[in-house]
Enzyme design. Structure first.
Site, PDB file in Angstrom:
ATOM      1  N   GLU A 270     139.552  47.134 -19.584  1.00 16.60           N
ATOM      2  CA  GLU A 270     138.676  46.994 -21.128  1.00 16.60           C
ATOM      3  C   GLU A 270     138.591  45.882 -21.560  1.00 16.60           C
ATOM      4  O   GLU A 270     139.389  44.984 -21.721  1.00 16.60           O
ATOM      5  CB  GLU A 270     139.836  47.896 -21.905  1.00 16.60           C
ATOM      6  CG  GLU A 270     138.975  48.152 -23.190  1.00 16.60           C
ATOM      7  CD  GLU A 270     140.309  48.390 -24.455  1.00 16.60           C
ATOM      8  OE1 GLU A 270     141.267  48.422 -24.119  1.00 16.60           O
ATOM      9  OE2 GLU A 270     139.655  48.907 -25.537  1.00 16.60           O
ATOM     10  N   ILE A 276     129.312  34.614 -27.174  1.00 17.12           N
ATOM     11  CA  ILE A 276     129.050  33.105 -26.883  1.00 17.12           C
ATOM     12  C   ILE A 276     128.733  32.517 -28.154  1.00 17.12           C
ATOM     13  O   ILE A 276     128.381  32.906 -29.279  1.00 17.12           O
ATOM     14  CB  ILE A 276     127.590  33.196 -26.208  1.00 17.12           C
ATOM     15  CG1 ILE A 276     127.612  34.023 -24.799  1.00 17.12           C
ATOM     16  CG2 ILE A 276     126.838  31.771 -25.745  1.00 17.12           C
ATOM     17  CD1 ILE A 276     128.521  33.341 -23.671  1.00 17.12           C
ATOM     18  N   TYR A 285     124.105  32.553 -20.695  1.00 14.04           N
ATOM     19  CA  TYR A 285     125.292  32.520 -20.332  1.00 14.04           C
ATOM     20  C   TYR A 285     126.152  33.788 -20.379  1.00 14.04           C
ATOM     21  O   TYR A 285     127.007  33.820 -19.481  1.00 14.04           O
ATOM     22  CB  TYR A 285     126.171  31.595 -21.586  1.00 14.04           C
ATOM     23  CG  TYR A 285     125.834  30.243 -21.410  1.00 14.04           C
ATOM     24  CD1 TYR A 285     126.295  29.456 -20.479  1.00 14.04           C
ATOM     25  CD2 TYR A 285     124.937  29.554 -22.492  1.00 14.04           C
ATOM     26  CE1 TYR A 285     125.944  28.280 -20.487  1.00 14.04           C
ATOM     27  CE2 TYR A 285     124.624  28.196 -22.483  1.00 14.04           C
ATOM     28  CZ  TYR A 285     125.268  27.405 -21.383  1.00 14.04           C
ATOM     29  OH  TYR A 285     124.802  26.119 -21.161  1.00 14.04           O
ATOM     30  N   ALA A 314     125.335  44.971 -30.021  1.00 11.97           N
ATOM     31  CA  ALA A 314     125.367  44.197 -28.888  1.00 11.97           C
ATOM     32  C   ALA A 314     125.024  45.503 -27.887  1.00 11.97           C
ATOM     33  O   ALA A 314     125.247  44.961 -26.497  1.00 11.97           O
ATOM     34  CB  ALA A 314     126.865  43.867 -28.504  1.00 11.97           C
ATOM     35  N   VAL A 315     124.980  46.600 -28.198  1.00 14.18           N
ATOM     36  CA  VAL A 315     124.365  47.602 -27.099  1.00 14.18           C
ATOM     37  C   VAL A 315     123.355  47.184 -26.315  1.00 14.18           C
ATOM     38  O   VAL A 315     123.587  47.539 -24.845  1.00 14.18           O
ATOM     39  CB  VAL A 315     124.227  48.983 -27.647  1.00 14.18           C
ATOM     40  CG1 VAL A 315     123.440  50.006 -26.771  1.00 14.18           C
ATOM     41  CG2 VAL A 315     125.510  49.562 -28.205  1.00 14.18           C
TER      42      VAL A 315
HETATM   43  C1  ACO Z   1     132.765  44.428 -26.854  1.00 13.16           C
HETATM   44  C2  ACO Z   1     132.470  43.169 -27.728  1.00 13.16           C
HETATM   45  O1  ACO Z   1     132.705  42.226 -27.823  1.00 13.16           O
HETATM   46  S1  ACO Z   1     130.905  43.957 -28.550  1.00 13.16           S
HETATM   47  C3  ACO Z   1     130.365  42.267 -29.418  1.00 13.16           C
HETATM   48  C4  ACO Z   1     129.594  41.566 -28.507  1.00 13.16           C
HETATM   49  N1  ACO Z   1     129.513  40.183 -29.108  1.00 13.16           N
HETATM   50  C5  ACO Z   1     128.658  39.912 -30.206  1.00 13.16           C
HETATM   51  O2  ACO Z   1     127.912  40.689 -30.637  1.00 13.16           O
HETATM   52  C6  ACO Z   1     128.637  38.560 -30.673  1.00 13.16           C
HETATM   53  C7  ACO Z   1     127.296  37.980 -30.849  1.00 13.16           C
HETATM   54  N2  ACO Z   1     126.635  37.820 -29.745  1.00 13.16           N
HETATM   55  C8  ACO Z   1     126.944  37.036 -28.580  1.00 13.16           C
HETATM   56  O3  ACO Z   1     127.870  36.394 -28.672  1.00 13.16           O
HETATM   57  C9  ACO Z   1     126.006  37.029 -27.351  1.00 13.16           C
HETATM   58  O4  ACO Z   1     124.678  37.214 -27.890  1.00 13.16           O
HETATM   59  C10 ACO Z   1     126.079  38.228 -26.227  1.00 13.16           C
HETATM   60  C11 ACO Z   1     127.576  37.830 -25.765  1.00 13.16           C
HETATM   61  C12 ACO Z   1     125.926  39.449 -27.082  1.00 13.16           C
HETATM   62  C13 ACO Z   1     125.280  37.829 -25.221  1.00 13.16           C
HETATM   63  O5  ACO Z   1     125.311  36.666 -24.538  1.00 13.16           O
HETATM   64  P1  ACO Z   1     124.183  35.702 -24.266  1.00 13.16           P
HETATM   65  O6  ACO Z   1     124.435  34.583 -23.910  1.00 13.16           O
HETATM   66  O7  ACO Z   1     123.250  35.747 -25.624  1.00 13.16           O
HETATM   67  O8  ACO Z   1     123.324  36.616 -23.470  1.00 13.16           O
HETATM   68  P2  ACO Z   1     122.123  36.273 -22.330  1.00 13.16           P
HETATM   69  O9  ACO Z   1     121.568  35.124 -22.898  1.00 13.16           O
HETATM   70  O10 ACO Z   1     122.634  36.284 -20.937  1.00 13.16           O
HETATM   71  O11 ACO Z   1     121.257  37.429 -22.395  1.00 13.16           O
HETATM   72  C14 ACO Z   1     121.193  38.449 -21.659  1.00 13.16           C
HETATM   73  C15 ACO Z   1     120.146  39.670 -21.972  1.00 13.16           C
HETATM   74  O12 ACO Z   1     120.591  40.380 -23.001  1.00 13.16           O
HETATM   75  C16 ACO Z   1     119.903  40.256 -24.123  1.00 13.16           C
HETATM   76  N3  ACO Z   1     120.685  40.066 -25.541  1.00 13.16           N
HETATM   77  C17 ACO Z   1     121.364  39.250 -25.874  1.00 13.16           C
HETATM   78  N4  ACO Z   1     122.004  39.710 -27.023  1.00 13.16           N
HETATM   79  C18 ACO Z   1     121.898  40.892 -27.212  1.00 13.16           C
HETATM   80  C19 ACO Z   1     121.825  41.890 -28.286  1.00 13.16           C
HETATM   81  N5  ACO Z   1     123.002  41.428 -29.248  1.00 13.16           N
HETATM   82  N6  ACO Z   1     121.378  42.898 -28.130  1.00 13.16           N
HETATM   83  C20 ACO Z   1     120.475  43.246 -27.517  1.00 13.16           C
HETATM   84  N7  ACO Z   1     120.177  42.275 -26.272  1.00 13.16           N
HETATM   85  C21 ACO Z   1     120.874  41.216 -26.306  1.00 13.16           C
HETATM   86  C22 ACO Z   1     119.194  38.900 -24.091  1.00 13.16           C
HETATM   87  O13 ACO Z   1     117.736  38.861 -24.699  1.00 13.16           O
HETATM   88  C23 ACO Z   1     118.918  38.981 -22.646  1.00 13.16           C
HETATM   89  O14 ACO Z   1     117.664  39.891 -22.441  1.00 13.16           O
HETATM   90  P3  ACO Z   1     116.609  39.541 -21.119  1.00 13.16           P
HETATM   91  O15 ACO Z   1     117.542  39.107 -19.942  1.00 13.16           O
HETATM   92  O16 ACO Z   1     115.854  40.597 -20.978  1.00 13.16           O
HETATM   93  O17 ACO Z   1     116.085  38.021 -21.545  1.00 13.16           O
END
Ligand code: ACO
Length: 547
Positions: A270, A276, A285, A314-315
């Protein structure tokens, strides 16, 4: 102690992010406030049955309802005043140029005649030539052996005018994109790892100082990025020894991480938190982190699935990491083990038993390479021919007559002289030479008839910009009778009668575009056009054969 009594955290647990990815900020801000995550148990009831809870705690692990007091004092103590640490983590001095590595994918076009015998012969010939560089001037192709009078055409050499690129690898790297944006980012981060500038570690609270510093750093990132999640709750899970954290470490600072709990007996994990640091998001990342997590969870923990309650904003990220909203994992493997939430969406990811998660880019590159090689077996799309010489002289008349057969690459692409498309001339045989003469005479007659008409005077010569200064600002494609006459007399320009008619129509349309309906020019255009149309009509009826 009642292990379910610490509902202070549970009652308002929510993971909505504070600073969602820049590209998703609009939707994130819309959702973060309304989708607060709560343990379904609310304040009084345990979130899942004590029986399953106790089964989980066979190794003394904490769960969301364990008392905070039992959390490692080392981790907890560092919590309150180190929030700023996460800001210091986002050094910008090693920013990577991701844009430069993103290229557009140009889809290779398959040769649809690849199955025929002729095509295979052609392909095998071209494959052989592929090994050498062969550059010929397209002019020689146009001139060589062609006989306009008889219709025997063009090049005598096997593949004239072809520029075949040197070696297969070069073609591959020059013409075909070796990696998409996804792979490019992964490759870049992989190189950083190989160079020792970046590392991914998986740790739990083991008491080692350096690890504890990283875990505290990660806890701070979670606290910032998931502001609706109680800090105590974050500390508790991050420091809980039954939880593990996969972290991105750059220059000894934590950039982000995922805290998860492996339920080894159930073979699923889980994901509790994932984040990040703000200024490093959407740089790949998160993806690489997830790939490291999957590889570790499969190879070390023996897990087959991940489940998580994803924040609504974050979906999208989780979907891109292979998570689905449909839960395929048998319910008895996970039900009662993970915390239920209001808000958030339960998502699942199946971990592939074989995929090289930390080296996906190499796999993708090999797949692209294999596809590219197959395409080159079936088609000639990797061969670059010189362009057509479109130099024109006066009145847009081409300097050199280009026969269809002489267009570089056309025959090699499977064209044969019977495929004349819409041309009404047919091939340049003796009989069609007659037709050509006939057409020229007909066009001459039409021009003369227009020229002699009383309304022709505005159209006899090109509009003089000194007389009408803004004319060429408005009319971008001018036409007049003199230009048409030059084109007719060149006997090269109007290869179809339609081209001639199109020029005449443009001439009339220009006059009506520039001038208002009450002007003499507008009226002349309309009358001359009617005259032209009736002449065309009567000429065709009288047997002026165009072909
Ligand atoms: C279970 C949980 O923890 S839910 C909560 C998740 N965490 C958060 O929302 C905290 C704030 N967000 C973050 O820390 C980060 O944006 C994360 C962890 C969600 C993603 O990490 P990143 O380093 O930004 O992701 P990365 O750069 O690898 O992006 C991968 C892909 O996902 C997409 N992506 C990143 N964040 C999001 C988001 N919130 N919604 C939709 N798409 C997203 C990117 O655009 C990218 O798309 P691409 O491959 O088509 O260019």
């Amino acid at each position: 102690m009642d292990t379910h009594s610490s509902h202070l955290a549970a009652s308002n647990r929510s993971r909505s992010s504070q600073s969602p990815s820049p590209s998703h900020s609009a939707s994130a801000s819309a959702t973060s406030s309304i989708h607060k995550r709560k343990l379904a148990s609310e304040d009084h009831a345990p979130p899942f049955p004590p029986s399953s809870f106790s089964a989980d705690t066979r190794d003394g692990a904490l769960t969301s309802n364990d008392d905070l007091e039992s959390i490692s004092a080392r981790g907890g103590g560092a919590d309150s005043d180190s929030d700023d640490e996460s800001e210091a983590l986002g050094d910008d001095d090693e920013d990577f140029d991701h844009d430069s590595s993103m290229r557009n994918f140009t889809a290779a076009r398959l040769d649809n005649s690849g199955g025929s015998a002729a095509a295979s012969a052609r392909n095998s010939k071209l494959k052989t030539e592929n090994l050498t560089v062969k550059i010929e001037n397209s002019d020689s192709a146009k001139d060589g052996g062609g006989n306009a009078g008889t219709g025997t055409v063009g090049p005598t050499s096997s593949v004239p005018g072809i520029m075949v690129k040197e070696d297969a690898t070069k073609i591959f790297t020059d013409n075909i994109q070796t990696s998409g944006a996804y792979s490019a980012r992964e490759e870049l981060l992989k190189r950083e790892e190989e160079a020792g500038r970046l590392k991914f570690v998986c740790l739990s609270n083991d008491g080692i100082d350096e690890h504890m510093v990283w875990l505290v750093g990660l806890k701070n990132i979670f606290a910032r990025q998931l502001p609706n999640m109680p800090k105590e709750y974050i500390v508790r899970l991050v420091m809980d020894r039954s939880h593990k954290s996969v972290m991105v470490i750059r220059r000894n600072h934590v950039v982000g991480g995922i805290t998860y709990r492996p339920y080894v007996s159930q073979r699923f994990g889980e994901i509790a938190f994932c984040a990040i640091t703000a200024d490093e998001q959407v740089k790949g990342y998160g993806t690489r982190l997830m790939n490291h997590l999957k590889q570790h969870a499969r190879d070390v923990d023996g897990l087959t699935h991940f489940l998580t309650y994803a924040d609504n904003n974050a979906v999208g990220y989780f979907i891109k990491q292979g998570f689905t909203k449909e839960i395929y994992l048998e319910k008895d493997r996970w039900h009662g083990y993970i915390k239920d939430y209001d808000g958030g969406i339960l998502m699942e990811c199946k971990i592939d038993p074989k995929l090289p998660y930390t080296d996906l880019s190499t796999m993708i590159r090999r797949q692209r390479q294999a596809i590219d090689e197959k395409i080159r077996e079936l088609s000639n799309c990797h061969i670059v021919y010189p362009g057509i010489d479109f130099q024109k002289k006066e009145a847009g008349i081409p300097k050199k007559l280009i026969k269809v057969e002489d267009i570089p690459g056309l025959k090699e692409a499977g064209w044969t002289p019977d495929q004349w498309g819409h041309s009404r001339f047919g091939t340049l045989t003796a009989s069609t030479e007659n037709a050509k003469k006939h057409l020229t005479n007909f066009m001459r007659a039409l021009l003369k008839s227009m020229h002699d008409h009383v309304d022709a005077w505005p159209f006899k010569d090109p509009v003089d910009a000194r007389d009408v200064p803004d004319y060429y600002d408005i009319i971008k494609d001018p036409m007049d009778l003199k230009t048409m006459s030059k084109r007719v007399e060149s006997e090269q320009y109007y290869v179809t009668f339609e081209m001639f008619v199109a020029d005449a129509k443009r001439m009339f349309a220009n006059a009506r575009t520039y001038n208002s309906p009450d002007t003499i020019y507008y009226k002349c255009a309309t009358r001359l056009e009617a005259h032209f149309q009736s002449k065309v009509q009567s000429g065709l009826q009288a047997g002026a054969k165009i072909q």
